[in-house]
Design an enzyme around this catalytic site. Structure first.
Site, PDB file in Angstrom:
ATOM      1  CG  ASP A  43      -1.922   1.080   1.285  1.00  0.00           C
ATOM      2  OD1 ASP A  43      -2.417   1.484   0.219  1.00  0.00           O
ATOM      3  OD2 ASP A  43      -2.202   1.567   2.400  1.00  0.00           O
TER       4      ASP A  43
ATOM      5  CD  GLU B 243      -0.409  -5.622   7.555  1.00  0.00           C
ATOM      6  OE1 GLU B 243      -0.889  -5.595   6.423  1.00  0.00           O
ATOM      7  OE2 GLU B 243      -0.884  -4.999   8.517  1.00  0.00           O
TER       8      GLU B 243
ATOM      9  CE1 TYR C 243      -4.703   0.785  10.149  1.00  0.00           C
ATOM     10  CE2 TYR C 243      -3.840  -1.439   9.908  1.00  0.00           C
ATOM     11  CZ  TYR C 243      -3.665  -0.067   9.829  1.00  0.00           C
ATOM     12  OH  TYR C 243      -2.450   0.463   9.450  1.00  0.00           O
TER      13      TYR C 243
ATOM     14  CD  GLU D 150       0.736  -0.991   9.504  1.00  0.00           C
ATOM     15  OE1 GLU D 150      -0.421  -1.058   9.017  1.00  0.00           O
ATOM     16  OE2 GLU D 150       1.754  -1.325   8.881  1.00  0.00           O
TER      17      GLU D 150
HETATM   18  C1  GCB Z   1      -1.449  -2.216   6.681  1.00  0.00           C
HETATM   19  C2  GCB Z   1      -0.151  -2.131   5.963  1.00  0.00           C
HETATM   20  C3  GCB Z   1       0.178  -0.710   5.541  1.00  0.00           C
HETATM   21  C4  GCB Z   1      -1.073  -0.037   5.017  1.00  0.00           C
HETATM   22  C5  GCB Z   1      -2.102   0.015   6.135  1.00  0.00           C
HETATM   23  C6  GCB Z   1      -3.432   0.642   5.695  1.00  0.00           C
HETATM   24  O1  GCB Z   1      -1.752  -3.123   7.361  1.00  0.00           O
HETATM   25  O2  GCB Z   1       0.925  -2.675   6.685  1.00  0.00           O
HETATM   26  O3  GCB Z   1       1.183  -0.751   4.562  1.00  0.00           O
HETATM   27  O4  GCB Z   1      -0.812   1.227   4.508  1.00  0.00           O
HETATM   28  O5  GCB Z   1      -2.383  -1.266   6.565  1.00  0.00           O
HETATM   29  O6  GCB Z   1      -3.579   1.847   5.838  1.00  0.00           O
HETATM   30  O7  GCB Z   1      -4.265  -0.080   5.195  1.00  0.00           O
END
Ligand code: GCB
Length: 601
Positions: free
Chosen positions: A166, A417, A473, A510
């Protein structure tokens, strides 16, 4: 062991380093005919291109911005007639792979876009004359490249990069280039490790050199006074009443290594080092024996116009913003950054989790969405895996060789990941970790960032990690907007981890929400600044409920460019700062929370 030197260029009595940064010649080579047609002897139809920078965002057409394939850089440089010994050309990186030519002759090839490329021009460069360097670069992605991805070829033959990650596939010569003169028998590498004995510190060192000239090592304090000295290619310096490198309170000594016993040495290398120890004990991360709670960011090298090109000015602003929030740590997601970032972190007392570009190890261009939904793509069950593994280990080796002496680097991240639930993944990462553990003279903790699918009862790779890094998330990809449900699911997962009694630290590497700086809404909606704030409040509650949680690195420091798609609004907007490095509302929330925590401890 690497057979070439990755030492950062320095100037002193025995060494000269001149930057070749500036305007180079540049040409796309969409049919890959350049080498066969002799472009290494001079580009037929070049344009100009700034170095260092990514090439993409200078252009005004999609075809040029999104170019995928071979492309060439070229410049001329003068080598003084009185340069004895070796002449090297050192690129901070060339993304993703390159062949380097000098005066039309191939000198070296390199795979991997985020670590130095060193070309030894000693036999090829004319002294007392002007020389030409040509670089045939390529930015295609594959399942054996790091990072991983694919290339799509359109019916008209145009290639497009399809990252399984991403962030935008920025490419080019994105870091500084140095012309280096050093002695034929030179200092090739050094490493330091520390033990503390009461108020004193022992600095254990080794020096790798060409030839067998005697080695002398001195340690100077910040005022330039010698505080310890030793002879020999390996040994120990005792520093009485050592001043330690502390988190956000750095103190740097200078290590001066010389070769030879004459008045003027045969070679000399000086580097700034910080005395500190790192240890994971139980659920704590200890720096100099004291526990530290990590708080800070996952970052990117990313900025308007420059793309991923290194800029001291942007780095300076980033450190000022990070200090303003009360942060003490960042992860070099998802690749090793330009070395200058680490130099600044050494000075500012920031901790770094240094990450190898092992990202995209899941077959999906929307892995950020797919991963959490349990998609499984058999990534580690394909014939390309042996080539990928060899590349992965090679890049771990180069990363550790390059960064091992920075006091800021306290841990290595060996993946981001990947799929981790199969026996194939387990075998793959066992090999990566075993190789890595043999390489670090400081035996720093090793880890990797795990996505949601790497659940407590499914993941077969967390067992390899000295502390466990979770990218989660809940409240965005999972139960977005329904924060109560998100919190319940989040706690359910954390309870499962807790039940395992692993007795290791957990760090959130994250968590975050896409947020537009223009959007406000009361009551909140996703993408508004208010929602970002509420989401963080929920996450903080969860983090604070589990004492084995020892860190929070929010995603992301700043908004950044990604590939296009319906999931991204001209990039990823999870920044706490905008891409221009101005705070979103939530930045003040972080500042309040983090400033209330002790910096170290
Ligand atoms: C993740 C990735 C990261 C993305 C992020 C997202 O899990 O490691 O590279 O940018 O999520 O914002 O979705």
């Amino acid at each position: 062991m690497l057979n070439h030197s990755l030492l950062y260029p320095v100037n002193n009595r025995c060494r000269t380093a001149r930057t070749l940064d500036g305007l180079w010649k540049f040409q796309f080579d969409p049919t890959g005919c350049g080498a066969a047609q002799g472009w290494q002897k001079g580009l037929p139809d070049p344009i100009s291109m700034p170095v260092p920078a990514s090439f993409s965002d200078f252009f005004t057409t999609r075809a040029e911005r999104d170019y995928c394939g071979d492309f060439w850089y070229e410049t001329e440089f003068f080598v003084p007639a009185d340069w004895q010994g070796r002449v090297l050309l050192r690129f901070g990186s060339i993304t993703h792979r390159a062949v380097v030519y000098c005066n039309g002759v191939e000198i070296t090839r390199h795979e991997g876009g985020f670590l130095p490329v060193v070309a030894d021009l000693t036999g090829a460069a004319v002294r007392g004359g002007v020389n030409r360097v040509s670089v045939q670069a390529n930015n295609e992605l594959s399942e054996s490249s790091l990072p991983c991805g694919a290339v799509k070829t359109l019916p008209n033959g145009t290639k497009l990069a399809k990252p399984y990650f991403d962030f935008y596939n920025y490419s080019g010569i994105q870091r500084s280039v140095w012309l280096v003169n050093c002695p034929a028998q030179a200092i090739e590498d050094y490493s330091v490790d520390y033990t503390l004995e009461g108020a004193d510190a022992l600095v254990h060192y080794t020096v790798r050199r060409g030839g067998d000239l005697p080695v002398r090592v001195r340690l100077l304090d910040a005022e330039g006074r010698e505080v310890a000295a030793a002879e020999g290619a390996e040994g120990t310096l005792r520093v009485a009443d050592a001043r330690l490198w502390q988190v956000r309170n750095a103190y740097l000594y200078t290590l001066a290594i010389t070769l030879g016993d004459g008045e003027i040495p045969a070679d000399e290398y000086t580097a700034r080092v910080g005395i500190r120890t790192v240890e994971v004990r139980g659920t704590k991360i200890l720096i100099n024996g004291a526990p530290v709670y990590l708080r800070g960011f996952g970052k990117h090298e990313d900025f308007d116009v420059l793309g991923r090109g290194f800029s001291w000015a942007v780095a300076k602003r980033d450190f000022e913003c990070m200090k303003w929030t009360g942060a003490n740590c960042f992860r070099t997601s998802h690749y090793p950054y330009a070395e200058e970032w680490y130099q600044m972190a050494d000075e500012e007392g920031f901790l770094i989790i240094d990450e190898v570009p092992a990202v995209g190890m899941m077959r999906s261009t929307h892995n950020f969405a797919d991963a959490g939904m349990g998609k499984y793509t058999y990534f580690f069950e394909t014939p390309t895996v042996p080539a990928l593994l060899a590349n992965h280990i090679a890049q771990v080796e180069e990363m550790i060789a390059r960064d091992k002496n920075h006091p800021s680097v306290f841990a290595w991240s060996l993946f981001n990941e990947p799929e981790t639930t199969s026996e194939y993944a387990q075998k793959y990462f066992t090999a990566v970790f075993e190789a890595a553990r043999a390489l670090d003279p400081q035996h720093r903790p090793m880890t990797g960032a795990l996505e949601k699918n790497s659940a407590p009862n499914k993941c077969r790779c967390y067992q390899l990690c000295d502390f466990i890094c979770l990218n989660r998330y809940y409240g965005w990809y999972i139960s977005g907007a329904e924060l109560e449900e998100a919190e319940a699911k989040f706690r359910a997962e954390m309870d499962q981890w807790a039940a395992k009694n692993l007795n290791v630290p957990f760090v959130f590497t994250e968590f975050g929400t896409d947020t537009l700086p223009t959007e406000h809404k009361l009551p909140s909606v996703m993408w508004s600044q208010e929602y970002q704030d509420e989401y963080m409040a929920m996450n903080f509650e969860v983090f604070d409920s589990y004492d084995f949680v020892q860190g929070e690195l929010v995603w992301n420091f700043a908004d950044f460019q990604t590939s296009e798609g319906i999931m991204r609004v001209n990039g990823n907007k999870k920044g706490i700062f905008t891409r221009q490095r101005q705070p979103k509302d939530v930045a003040f929330t972080f500042k309040r929370r983090w400033e209330a925590l002790p910096l170290a401890g």
